[in-house]
Design a protein around this motif. Structure first.
Motif: not given
Length: 333
Positions: A197-198, A223-224, A251-253, A257-259
């Motif tokens: 998918l990625s 992944a998104l 939870g999220l790994t 990417a968020i930071l």
């Protein structure tokens, strides 16, 4: 009079099964002053019911849910037989209501069951969730998960109305075909058919994703996040991919990417925005009149089949809004 309703037999430890529910015959007594007798036409089958099972419901409790129906008897001057009403009084064929339990419907938007789907809470979720919190801008890339469902199918079209590049993700070939040919998205992915998918997201979104409208919350969500552009907006409106977990998964790994991309993640609950329903329905009425918007329904007949319809939500058996029809004469929208 005799009627039927659905009650919880036991709290499911994982994916619900038919034996977790009881179909019960009950008796409705004569009305007292101020009361109204309603015959339901359609029941709404919704993922949030699973959260209620995990949090507040106990064995023998009535299964909660919204429904549309018709007043057949009234000892309340505000209601008369023949009126169409919306309620949230659970999985029942008939029920006795007070004024506060009912909202009279004029049917201006179309068949009554639309008020359980595109013209109800699912539609409002798509409208407020995407526009207020996703804030899509022309030319941006918007990714919609579970785009073949009641919420995602409308969110996909609203993103298109915002002049965005819209990538929709669904779980069957017929949903993908509808999303591209009818809803008019830029491209659609059948996540069951792609080995990676990625990689497919990278191919379709080479510059990344600006807005992610997420309703599933499973490993695909993690992944998104890696494909989000700097200052991207994520609207988390559901977690159907985690609802049946007996033990909460990690939870999220993808926190880096968020930071590094300064992403915004906003948790959305439609009950915070019910005051926006008149505004939304006015906009939706215009869209319907202009033939700009489309929708799908999956209809299962008879209240005895409500448990299996509910179970089917978790394997993607619904295309659009999942409904149980209690009146065999009622037509699909």
């Amino acid at each position: 009079m005799k009627t039927r309703e659905i009650r919880l037999e036991r709290v499911p430890p994982g994916v619900p099964c038919e034996s977790d529910f009881e179909i019960r015959e009950t008796t409705i007594d004569a009305l007292r002053p101020g009361q109204v007798l309603v015959k339901n036409t359609f029941l709404s089958i919704d993922p949030y019911t699973r959260n209620r099972m995990k949090s507040v419901l106990k064995p023998d409790d009535l299964i909660p849910g919204r429904c549309v129906g018709e007043v057949i008897q009234s000892m309340n001057t505000a209601f008369h037989p023949g009126q169409k009403v919306l309620s949230a009084c659970g999985w029942r064929e008939h029920f006795v209501a007070q004024s506060a339990d009912l909202q009279v419907l004029d049917g201006a938007l179309g068949p009554l069951q639309l008020y359980l789907g595109i013209a109800g809470s699912p539609g409002l979720t798509a409208y407020v969730g995407l526009l207020d919190y996703g804030r899509p801008r022309p030319g941006e890339t918007v990714f919609i998960s579970a785009a073949g469902g009641a919420v995602g199918s409308l969110a996909s079209q609203i993103a298109k109305f915002s002049d965005c590049k819209v990538i929709a993700c669904a779980g069957s070939a017929d949903k993908v075909a509808w999303l591209t040919e009818v809803a008019g998205v830029t491209a659609a992915i059948n996540y069951r058919d792609v080995p990676d998918l990625s990689a497919e997201v990278a191919r379709l979104c080479p510059e990344g994703i600006d807005v992610l409208f997420e309703t599933v919350g499973d490993q695909k969500f993690d992944a998104l996040i890696g494909h989000m552009r700097p200052h991207g907006r994520i609207v988390l409106v559901g977690l159907i991919g985690r609802m049946n977990d007996a033990v909460s998964k990690p939870g999220l790994t993808n926190l880096e990417a968020i930071l590094m991309n300064r992403l915004t993640i906003h948790g959305f609950g439609v009950n915070d925005h019910m005051g926006r329903m008149p505004e939304f329905r006015a906009v939706l009425k215009r869209w319907i009149a202009e033939r700009r918007v489309a929708w799908r329904e999956t209809i299962v007949d008879d209240i005895s089949n409500a448990p299996n319809a509910f179970i089917g939500l978790f394997s993607g058996e619904n295309f659009g809004k999942m409904l149980v029809r209690l009146d065999p004469t009622a037509e699909a929208a």
